[in-house]
Design a protein around this motif. Structure first.
Motif, PDB file in Angstrom:
ATOM      1  N   ASP A  28      62.979  22.767  41.740  1.00  0.00           N
ATOM      2  CA  ASP A  28      63.751  22.063  42.766  1.00  0.00           C
ATOM      3  C   ASP A  28      64.022  20.613  42.384  1.00  0.00           C
ATOM      4  OD1 ASP A  28      63.746  24.368  44.237  1.00  0.00           O
ATOM      5  OD2 ASP A  28      62.153  23.734  45.616  1.00  0.00           O
ATOM      6  N   LEU A  29      63.036  19.975  41.758  1.00  0.00           N
ATOM      7  CA  LEU A  29      63.165  18.551  41.438  1.00  0.00           C
ATOM      8  C   LEU A  29      63.674  18.299  40.018  1.00  0.00           C
ATOM      9  CD1 LEU A  29      59.844  17.209  43.013  1.00  0.00           C
ATOM     10  CD2 LEU A  29      62.125  17.177  44.012  1.00  0.00           C
ATOM     11  N   ALA A  30      63.939  19.392  39.276  1.00  0.00           N
ATOM     12  CA  ALA A  30      64.452  19.294  37.903  1.00  0.00           C
ATOM     13  C   ALA A  30      63.508  18.469  37.018  1.00  0.00           C
ATOM     14  CB  ALA A  30      65.854  18.706  37.888  1.00  0.00           C
ATOM     15  N   VAL A  31      62.213  18.764  37.107  1.00  0.00           N
ATOM     16  CA  VAL A  31      61.229  18.118  36.245  1.00  0.00           C
ATOM     17  C   VAL A  31      60.452  19.197  35.502  1.00  0.00           C
ATOM     18  CG1 VAL A  31      60.980  16.076  37.687  1.00  0.00           C
ATOM     19  CG2 VAL A  31      59.480  18.035  38.082  1.00  0.00           C
ATOM     20  N   GLN A  32      59.847  18.805  34.397  1.00  0.00           N
ATOM     21  CA  GLN A  32      58.993  19.705  33.636  1.00  0.00           C
ATOM     22  C   GLN A  32      57.540  19.324  33.876  1.00  0.00           C
ATOM     23  OE1 GLN A  32      59.596  19.516  29.417  1.00  0.00           O
ATOM     24  NE2 GLN A  32      58.031  21.041  28.946  1.00  0.00           N
ATOM     25  N   CYS A  33      56.747  20.286  34.308  1.00  0.00           N
ATOM     26  CA  CYS A  33      55.342  20.012  34.605  1.00  0.00           C
ATOM     27  C   CYS A  33      54.442  20.748  33.618  1.00  0.00           C
ATOM     28  CB  CYS A  33      55.002  20.442  36.034  1.00  0.00           C
ATOM     29  SG  CYS A  33      55.817  19.451  37.310  1.00  0.00           S
ATOM     30  N   VAL A  34      53.548  20.012  32.996  1.00  0.00           N
ATOM     31  CA  VAL A  34      52.530  20.589  32.110  1.00  0.00           C
ATOM     32  C   VAL A  34      51.186  20.434  32.808  1.00  0.00           C
ATOM     33  CG1 VAL A  34      51.413  20.445  29.871  1.00  0.00           C
ATOM     34  CG2 VAL A  34      53.862  19.999  30.066  1.00  0.00           C
ATOM     35  N   ILE A  35      50.519  21.555  33.078  1.00  0.00           N
ATOM     36  CA  ILE A  35      49.304  21.546  33.891  1.00  0.00           C
ATOM     37  C   ILE A  35      48.087  21.867  33.028  1.00  0.00           C
ATOM     38  CG2 ILE A  35      48.147  22.489  35.920  1.00  0.00           C
ATOM     39  CD1 ILE A  35      50.886  23.382  36.946  1.00  0.00           C
ATOM     40  N   ASP A  36      47.095  20.996  33.055  1.00  0.00           N
ATOM     41  CA  ASP A  36      45.781  21.285  32.492  1.00  0.00           C
ATOM     42  C   ASP A  36      44.836  21.565  33.653  1.00  0.00           C
ATOM     43  OD1 ASP A  36      46.675  20.803  29.913  1.00  0.00           O
ATOM     44  OD2 ASP A  36      46.121  18.690  29.973  1.00  0.00           O
ATOM     45  N   THR A  37      44.144  22.697  33.614  1.00  0.00           N
ATOM     46  CA  THR A  37      43.257  23.096  34.705  1.00  0.00           C
ATOM     47  C   THR A  37      41.804  23.083  34.253  1.00  0.00           C
ATOM     48  OG1 THR A  37      44.978  24.517  35.645  1.00  0.00           O
ATOM     49  CG2 THR A  37      42.724  24.902  36.377  1.00  0.00           C
ATOM     50  N   VAL A  38      40.957  22.449  35.047  1.00  0.00           N
ATOM     51  CA  VAL A  38      39.511  22.474  34.815  1.00  0.00           C
ATOM     52  C   VAL A  38      38.829  22.830  36.128  1.00  0.00           C
ATOM     53  CG1 VAL A  38      39.561  20.809  32.918  1.00  0.00           C
ATOM     54  CG2 VAL A  38      39.289  19.986  35.252  1.00  0.00           C
ATOM     55  N   GLN A  39      37.573  23.313  36.036  1.00  0.00           N
ATOM     56  CA  GLN A  39      36.914  23.843  37.222  1.00  0.00           C
ATOM     57  C   GLN A  39      35.654  23.087  37.616  1.00  0.00           C
ATOM     58  OE1 GLN A  39      36.374  28.082  36.880  1.00  0.00           O
ATOM     59  NE2 GLN A  39      38.514  28.445  36.355  1.00  0.00           N
ATOM     60  N   ASP A  40      35.402  21.948  36.976  1.00  0.00           N
ATOM     61  CA  ASP A  40      34.201  21.187  37.326  1.00  0.00           C
ATOM     62  C   ASP A  40      34.403  19.726  36.979  1.00  0.00           C
ATOM     63  OD1 ASP A  40      32.344  20.787  34.532  1.00  0.00           O
ATOM     64  OD2 ASP A  40      33.955  22.263  34.492  1.00  0.00           O
ATOM     65  N   ILE A  41      33.536  18.874  37.488  1.00  0.00           N
ATOM     66  CA  ILE A  41      33.675  17.425  37.328  1.00  0.00           C
ATOM     67  C   ILE A  41      33.481  16.995  35.877  1.00  0.00           C
ATOM     68  CG2 ILE A  41      32.742  15.196  38.032  1.00  0.00           C
ATOM     69  CD1 ILE A  41      34.336  16.743  40.172  1.00  0.00           C
ATOM     70  N   VAL A  42      32.488  17.566  35.195  1.00  0.00           N
ATOM     71  CA  VAL A  42      32.215  17.181  33.810  1.00  0.00           C
ATOM     72  C   VAL A  42      33.435  17.449  32.930  1.00  0.00           C
ATOM     73  CG1 VAL A  42      30.820  17.683  31.768  1.00  0.00           C
ATOM     74  CG2 VAL A  42      29.721  17.455  34.013  1.00  0.00           C
ATOM     75  N   SER A  43      34.049  18.621  33.084  1.00  0.00           N
ATOM     76  CA  SER A  43      35.237  18.946  32.289  1.00  0.00           C
ATOM     77  C   SER A  43      36.398  18.027  32.638  1.00  0.00           C
ATOM     78  CB  SER A  43      35.642  20.408  32.511  1.00  0.00           C
ATOM     79  OG  SER A  43      34.607  21.278  32.122  1.00  0.00           O
TER      80      SER A  43
END
Length: 413
Positions: A28-43
């Motif tokens: 919708d906003l015509a942007v490219q999003c690259v997502i890094d996912t982590v599951q804890d605070i240390v990471s």
């Protein structure tokens, strides 16, 4: 526009819903999003130590470490560390997301007010996605204005590329898949080209220019000027060099890990003979960059693809990236006997040119040491510094050195 996002959440279903929502928002906003996912605070802290992010989306209840139960204030602990630690890179924008908005302690209200746009998540409603969409819209508008301001005010560049020759060396740089333009406000004898390269850490400004003539003096003057005007983090030289026949092949890219001025020394008279006593001046290049280039060279298919994509005349052998000393002198060498004497100064010499030492020297004696760029010398073998010297593979050598630098920049800039 490209946005790099860090998502900190330990619930796989919720992660999937958020990523799907961001995908729709991106369209919708015509942007490219690259997502890094982590599951804890240390990471998350490891990521924030190593990378720059435009946006962090942080679950309020998230474990301190992988495998632990969620901490009811884990996301707030991360936010507190972002505020207090100089070792973590603070994202430009931080969004909090939680299904337990009523359980946030009163003691953290001030922290939330300073940093969070809080999204109330619910699997039974899509209102959270609408909140996320609005927040992203505001962020994109703000970042667009910021980047326009930065582009109009800042002259700094992440990478500056200098060449000794306009053709074929600079021409090969300008043939890279970068949207180059000439800085038209300049009114002098040297054209400076600017563009941008995307890497995992974001979009980076790049400038490129060639000296008006080959040799150390012209390149040193160009490098000093580029450093003063653009404050690059890296100063790279690409182009052609003479290779040592026993150590290199035509077209191979030499990544100089040490550069020598082999012309430095003393001329003395011995028994009616004039003799030159060398006193080579050396500069070692950056070990981190060397390691990155090694990883690039070991990446399956990269060098083969670079060779394959060149459409002009090229040697019949594979392309290699070779590490070793590069000697710099003030004259073109077309004599194999003289070239052989250079091996007496350093048995592992790989190549010889007329400029590399001046590039490294310009960075070494930068007026502001805190802003001194890291030098990168990538020169390809176009001949063997002998009587058979010719121009047959100058275009190929210029192309391979420029393209190896581009492949490095895409990964490590």
């Amino acid at each position: 526009m490209k946005l790099r996002i860090l998502l900190v959440d330990d619930n796989a279903e919720k992660i999937g819903l958020i990523e799907n929502s961001i995908s729709l928002i991106s369209r919708d906003l015509a942007v490219q999003c690259v997502i890094d996912t982590v599951q804890d605070i240390v990471s998350a802290k490891r990521r924030l130590h190593d990378c720059d992010y435009d946006i962090a989306i942080i679950d309020i209840q998230v474990p301190r470490r992988v495998g632990q139960v969620p901490d009811k204030t884990g996301g707030l602990v991360l936010l507190q560390e972002l505020e207090e630690s100089d070792l973590l890179r603070k994202p430009a924008y931080i969004l909090g997301i939680t299904a337990y908005i009523n359980e946030i302690p009163e003691s953290h209200a001030g922290l939330l007010d300073r940093y969070f746009s809080l999204v109330s998540f619910s699997r039974e409603s899509t209102s959270w996605s609408q909140q996320l969409h609005k927040a992203f819209g505001d962020i994109v508008k703000s970042l667009t204005q910021q980047r326009r301001g930065e582009n109009s005010q800042s002259t700094e560049a992440a990478l500056a590329i200098v060449c000794a020759l306009g053709s074929p060396e600079l021409r090969s740089v300008l043939d890279l898949p970068i949207d180059w333009s000439i800085l038209d406000e300049r009114a002098d004898c040297i054209d400076v080209h600017e563009g941008a390269i995307e890497s995992p850490s974001g979009r980076h400004r790049v400038v490129a220019a060639a000296a008006l003539e080959p040799g150390m003096a012209a390149s040193a003057a160009l490098c000093a000027r580029v450093i003063a005007e653009f404050r690059p983090r890296y100063l790279a030289m690409t182009g052609i060099a003479g290779g040592m026949k026993a150590a290199t092949k035509l077209g191979d890219v030499i990544a100089a890990d040490v550069v020598w001025d082999y012309t430095s020394g003393k001329i003395v008279q011995k028994r009616r003979r004039q003799e030159f006593l060398p006193e080579p001046r050396t500069i070692d290049l950056d070990a981190t960059v060397k390691g990155q280039l090694r990883r690039l060279a070991e990446t399956p298919g990269v060098l083969a693809r670079i060779r394959e994509e060149f459409k002009g005349p090229k040697p019949d052998h594979d392309l290699e990236l070779i590490f070793g000393p590069m000697f710099t002198g003030s004259a073109v060498i077309a004599n194999s006997k003289f070239a052989a004497t250079l091996g007496d100064m350093h048995r592992k010499i790989k190549g010889v040119d007329m400029e590399a030492y001046s590039v490294a020297c310009a960075t070494k004696y930068c007026a502001r040491s805190a802003s001194a760029p890291i030098p990168i010398i990538l020169k390809s073998v176009s001949d063997f510094a002998d009587a058979d010297k010719n121009d047959d593979f100058q275009s190929y050598a210029s192309y391979t050195s420029a393209t190896v630098l581009y492949e490095w920049a895409k990964r490590f800039l």
